[in-house]
Design a protein around this motif. Structure first.
Motif, PDB file in Angstrom:
ATOM      1  N   GLU A  17       0.955  -1.352  -0.122  1.00 35.25           N
ATOM      2  CA  GLU A  17       0.029   0.081  -0.129  1.00 35.25           C
ATOM      3  C   GLU A  17       1.182   1.376  -0.087  1.00 35.25           C
ATOM      4  OE1 GLU A  17      -3.959   1.718   2.205  1.00 35.25           O
ATOM      5  OE2 GLU A  17      -2.320   0.597   3.548  1.00 35.25           O
ATOM      6  N   ALA A  18       0.173   2.390  -0.664  1.00 36.45           N
ATOM      7  CA  ALA A  18       0.898   3.819  -0.583  1.00 36.45           C
ATOM      8  C   ALA A  18       0.161   4.730   0.093  1.00 36.45           C
ATOM      9  CB  ALA A  18       1.259   4.150  -2.002  1.00 36.45           C
ATOM     10  N   VAL A  19       0.659   5.077   1.201  1.00 35.03           N
ATOM     11  CA  VAL A  19      -0.057   6.273   1.860  1.00 35.03           C
ATOM     12  C   VAL A  19       0.625   7.641   2.155  1.00 35.03           C
ATOM     13  CG1 VAL A  19      -0.887   6.429   4.302  1.00 35.03           C
ATOM     14  CG2 VAL A  19      -1.249   4.415   3.256  1.00 35.03           C
ATOM     15  N   ALA A  20       0.130   8.475   2.045  1.00 36.45           N
ATOM     16  CA  ALA A  20       0.594   9.898   2.384  1.00 36.45           C
ATOM     17  C   ALA A  20       0.124  10.719   3.505  1.00 36.45           C
ATOM     18  CB  ALA A  20       0.270  10.723   1.078  1.00 36.45           C
ATOM     19  N   VAL A  21       1.193  11.181   4.240  1.00 34.34           N
ATOM     20  CA  VAL A  21       0.489  11.907   5.590  1.00 34.34           C
ATOM     21  C   VAL A  21       0.782  13.152   4.938  1.00 34.34           C
ATOM     22  CG1 VAL A  21       1.323  12.341   7.955  1.00 34.34           C
ATOM     23  CG2 VAL A  21       1.617   9.781   6.822  1.00 34.34           C
ATOM     24  N   VAL A  22      -0.378  14.038   5.103  1.00 33.64           N
ATOM     25  CA  VAL A  22      -0.505  15.348   4.939  1.00 33.64           C
ATOM     26  C   VAL A  22      -0.690  16.276   6.076  1.00 33.64           C
ATOM     27  CG1 VAL A  22      -1.699  17.112   3.316  1.00 33.64           C
ATOM     28  CG2 VAL A  22      -1.390  14.751   2.687  1.00 33.64           C
ATOM     29  N   GLY A  23      -0.013  17.388   6.177  1.00 31.43           N
ATOM     30  CA  GLY A  23      -0.139  18.324   7.156  1.00 31.43           C
ATOM     31  C   GLY A  23       0.726  19.555   7.056  1.00 31.43           C
ATOM     32  N   ALA A  24       0.381  20.708   7.763  1.00 33.47           N
ATOM     33  CA  ALA A  24       0.985  21.866   7.767  1.00 33.47           C
ATOM     34  C   ALA A  24       2.619  21.393   8.363  1.00 33.47           C
ATOM     35  CB  ALA A  24       0.355  22.812   8.475  1.00 33.47           C
ATOM     36  N   SER A  25       3.418  22.669   7.926  1.00 29.65           N
ATOM     37  CA  SER A  25       4.717  22.573   8.516  1.00 29.65           C
ATOM     38  C   SER A  25       4.558  22.721   9.845  1.00 29.65           C
ATOM     39  CB  SER A  25       5.619  23.910   7.925  1.00 29.65           C
ATOM     40  OG  SER A  25       6.935  23.712   8.393  1.00 29.65           O
ATOM     41  N   GLY A  26       5.537  21.727  10.630  1.00 31.42           N
ATOM     42  CA  GLY A  26       5.464  21.849  11.988  1.00 31.42           C
ATOM     43  C   GLY A  26       4.246  20.960  12.730  1.00 31.42           C
ATOM     44  N   SER A  27       3.543  20.142  12.065  1.00 38.98           N
ATOM     45  CA  SER A  27       2.452  19.441  12.758  1.00 38.98           C
ATOM     46  C   SER A  27       2.744  18.186  13.096  1.00 38.98           C
ATOM     47  CB  SER A  27       1.263  19.494  11.387  1.00 38.98           C
ATOM     48  OG  SER A  27       1.963  18.791  10.385  1.00 38.98           O
ATOM     49  N   GLY A  28       4.246  17.804  12.949  1.00 38.22           N
ATOM     50  CA  GLY A  28       4.551  16.531  13.543  1.00 38.22           C
ATOM     51  C   GLY A  28       4.728  15.387  12.606  1.00 38.22           C
ATOM     52  N   LYS A  29       4.478  15.716  11.289  1.00 42.99           N
ATOM     53  CA  LYS A  29       4.614  14.760  10.165  1.00 42.99           C
ATOM     54  C   LYS A  29       6.147  13.815  10.225  1.00 42.99           C
ATOM     55  CE  LYS A  29       4.371  17.189   6.669  1.00 42.99           C
ATOM     56  NZ  LYS A  29       4.301  18.540   7.637  1.00 42.99           N
ATOM     57  N   SER A  30       7.197  14.535  10.474  1.00 43.31           N
ATOM     58  CA  SER A  30       8.502  13.944  10.512  1.00 43.31           C
ATOM     59  C   SER A  30       8.661  13.304  11.912  1.00 43.31           C
ATOM     60  CB  SER A  30       9.572  15.029  10.587  1.00 43.31           C
ATOM     61  OG  SER A  30       9.707  15.610   9.390  1.00 43.31           O
ATOM     62  N   THR A  31       8.025  13.755  13.035  1.00 41.73           N
ATOM     63  CA  THR A  31       8.051  12.871  14.313  1.00 41.73           C
ATOM     64  C   THR A  31       7.293  11.598  14.081  1.00 41.73           C
ATOM     65  OG1 THR A  31       8.337  14.794  15.338  1.00 41.73           O
ATOM     66  CG2 THR A  31       7.398  13.087  16.888  1.00 41.73           C
ATOM     67  N   PHE A  32       6.080  11.876  13.633  1.00 41.29           N
ATOM     68  CA  PHE A  32       5.165  10.458  13.370  1.00 41.29           C
ATOM     69  C   PHE A  32       6.058   9.576  12.469  1.00 41.29           C
ATOM     70  CE2 PHE A  32       1.646   8.774  10.520  1.00 41.29           C
ATOM     71  CZ  PHE A  32       1.233   7.797  11.653  1.00 41.29           C
ATOM     72  N   LEU A  33       6.674  10.016  11.402  1.00 38.74           N
ATOM     73  CA  LEU A  33       7.672   8.924  10.451  1.00 38.74           C
ATOM     74  C   LEU A  33       8.742   8.319  11.204  1.00 38.74           C
ATOM     75  CD1 LEU A  33       7.300  10.687   6.981  1.00 38.74           C
ATOM     76  CD2 LEU A  33       6.107   8.726   7.704  1.00 38.74           C
ATOM     77  N   ASN A  34       9.297   9.348  11.989  1.00 40.87           N
ATOM     78  CA  ASN A  34      10.629   8.857  12.975  1.00 40.87           C
ATOM     79  C   ASN A  34       9.805   7.597  14.037  1.00 40.87           C
ATOM     80  OD1 ASN A  34      12.320  10.209  11.640  1.00 40.87           O
ATOM     81  ND2 ASN A  34      12.351  11.769  13.064  1.00 40.87           N
ATOM     82  N   ILE A  35       8.613   7.715  14.642  1.00 34.81           N
ATOM     83  CA  ILE A  35       8.492   6.784  15.367  1.00 34.81           C
ATOM     84  C   ILE A  35       7.543   5.618  14.514  1.00 34.81           C
ATOM     85  CG2 ILE A  35       6.288   6.169  16.892  1.00 34.81           C
ATOM     86  CD1 ILE A  35       6.337   9.298  17.669  1.00 34.81           C
ATOM     87  N   LEU A  36       7.387   5.659  13.293  1.00 38.61           N
ATOM     88  CA  LEU A  36       6.956   4.535  12.576  1.00 38.61           C
ATOM     89  C   LEU A  36       8.177   3.770  11.879  1.00 38.61           C
ATOM     90  CD1 LEU A  36       3.993   5.923  10.295  1.00 38.61           C
ATOM     91  CD2 LEU A  36       3.808   4.624  12.385  1.00 38.61           C
ATOM     92  N   GLY A  37       9.220   4.311  11.993  1.00 40.29           N
ATOM     93  CA  GLY A  37      10.491   3.970  11.743  1.00 40.29           C
ATOM     94  C   GLY A  37      11.158   3.258  12.607  1.00 40.29           C
ATOM     95  N   ALA A  38      10.719   3.664  13.983  1.00 42.40           N
ATOM     96  CA  ALA A  38      11.386   3.312  15.208  1.00 42.40           C
ATOM     97  C   ALA A  38      12.909   3.984  15.267  1.00 42.40           C
ATOM     98  CB  ALA A  38      11.710   1.847  15.363  1.00 42.40           C
ATOM     99  N   LEU A  39      13.022   5.210  14.955  1.00 40.21           N
ATOM    100  CA  LEU A  39      13.950   5.958  15.002  1.00 40.21           C
ATOM    101  C   LEU A  39      13.714   7.012  16.317  1.00 40.21           C
ATOM    102  CD1 LEU A  39      14.556   7.427  11.162  1.00 40.21           C
ATOM    103  CD2 LEU A  39      16.153   5.706  12.585  1.00 40.21           C
ATOM    104  N   ASP A  40      12.508   6.995  16.553  1.00 45.16           N
ATOM    105  CA  ASP A  40      12.138   7.683  17.775  1.00 45.16           C
ATOM    106  C   ASP A  40      11.277   6.937  18.566  1.00 45.16           C
ATOM    107  OD1 ASP A  40      12.008   9.551  19.895  1.00 45.16           O
ATOM    108  OD2 ASP A  40      11.072  11.174  18.499  1.00 45.16           O
ATOM    109  N   THR A  41      11.231   7.141  20.046  1.00 43.80           N
ATOM    110  CA  THR A  41      10.086   6.345  20.565  1.00 43.80           C
ATOM    111  C   THR A  41       8.691   7.093  20.942  1.00 43.80           C
ATOM    112  OG1 THR A  41      11.444   6.670  22.623  1.00 43.80           O
ATOM    113  CG2 THR A  41      11.747   4.824  21.522  1.00 43.80           C
ATOM    114  N   PRO A  42       7.741   6.614  21.022  1.00 47.74           N
ATOM    115  CA  PRO A  42       6.491   7.561  21.549  1.00 47.74           C
ATOM    116  C   PRO A  42       6.682   7.808  22.995  1.00 47.74           C
ATOM    117  CG  PRO A  42       5.831   5.293  20.901  1.00 47.74           C
ATOM    118  CD  PRO A  42       7.159   5.270  20.622  1.00 47.74           C
ATOM    119  N   THR A  43       5.829   8.647  23.587  1.00 53.11           N
ATOM    120  CA  THR A  43       5.640   8.867  25.060  1.00 53.11           C
ATOM    121  C   THR A  43       4.781   7.724  25.636  1.00 53.11           C
ATOM    122  OG1 THR A  43       6.134  11.265  24.620  1.00 53.11           O
ATOM    123  CG2 THR A  43       5.265  10.469  26.712  1.00 53.11           C
ATOM    124  N   ALA A  44       3.858   7.831  24.658  1.00 53.78           N
ATOM    125  CA  ALA A  44       2.821   6.525  24.983  1.00 53.78           C
ATOM    126  C   ALA A  44       2.394   5.963  23.523  1.00 53.78           C
ATOM    127  CB  ALA A  44       1.726   7.152  25.820  1.00 53.78           C
TER     128      ALA A  44
END
Length: 204
Positions: free
Chosen positions: A41-68
């Motif tokens: 599947e191909a999915v696009a994550v859309v949002g304004a600059s600073g809305s957390g898209k990079s943080t979200f992708l980093n968590i999905l790729g386990a480059l960062d950990t979620p608080t919960a």
């Protein structure tokens, strides 16, 4: 025909929450966010600059950990606290393309392509041939021995695109990979990304 029809869930984020501490109170970037990515599947994550898209992708790729919240791969929880497990999962299953190319400046285009393979140890001949095929597929066969500083921005990002597919990942996460390029070059590279995705049968 829809490739994802009946496909199983490959990667899932459940109740993802991410916040950063500040003196005036925590900055909440993600709040109870849910996500599913199915096979092929191909999915696009859309949002304004600073809305957390990079943080979200980093968590999905386990480059960062979620608080919960929880990250699941093929229905099983991925223990993001176990660095060894996470590192191996990323190496085996995930390819990344970032907004900047992240090429090593002292390595040639060909050598940069082989970096994900070298992490495993010895580079098999089959993977060397695969790297050469990728160079031909992205139109940079004659740039194989060039260093990143000898390549244009578009050429550098083409190498970064191909590198994400070198280890035959099941998932490729792309974080605004064409944001630093002009619209025409970005459009061409977008087509190249989706062509590689179709040829390699990965989720994007």
């Amino acid at each position: 025909m829809n490739k994802t029809a009946g496909a199983s869930c490959l990667l899932e984020g459940i109740g993802l929450h991410k916040e950063f501490p500040r003196p005036e109170g925590p900055l909440v970037v993600l709040d109870d966010t849910h996500f599913q990515l199915r096979e092929k599947e191909a999915v696009a994550v859309v949002g304004a600059s600073g809305s957390g898209k990079s943080t979200f992708l980093n968590i999905l790729g386990a480059l960062d950990t979620p608080t919960a919240g929880e990250l699941r791969y093929r229905g099983r929880p991925l223990d993001t606290r176990d660095q060894k497990v996470v590192d191996q999962w990323r190496l085996d299953r995930v390819g990344f393309v970032f907004q900047t190319h992240m090429l090593l400046p002292d390595f040639t285009a060909y050598e940069n392509l082989l970096l994900p393979v070298r992490v495993r140890g010895t580079v098999p001949q089959e993977q060397r041939e695969r790297a050469r095929r990728f160079l031909a597929a992205i139109g940079l066969e004659d740039r194989a021995t060039h260093l990143p500083g000898q390549l244009s921005g578009g050429e550098q990002q083409r190498i970064a695109l191909a590198r994400a597919f070198m280890n035959r990942p099941e998932i490729v996460l792309a974080d605004e990979p064409f944001g630093n390029l002009d619209r025409e070059i970005g459009g061409r590279l977008g087509g190249m990304l989706f062509r590689l995705r179709d040829e390699e049968d990965v989720s994007l």
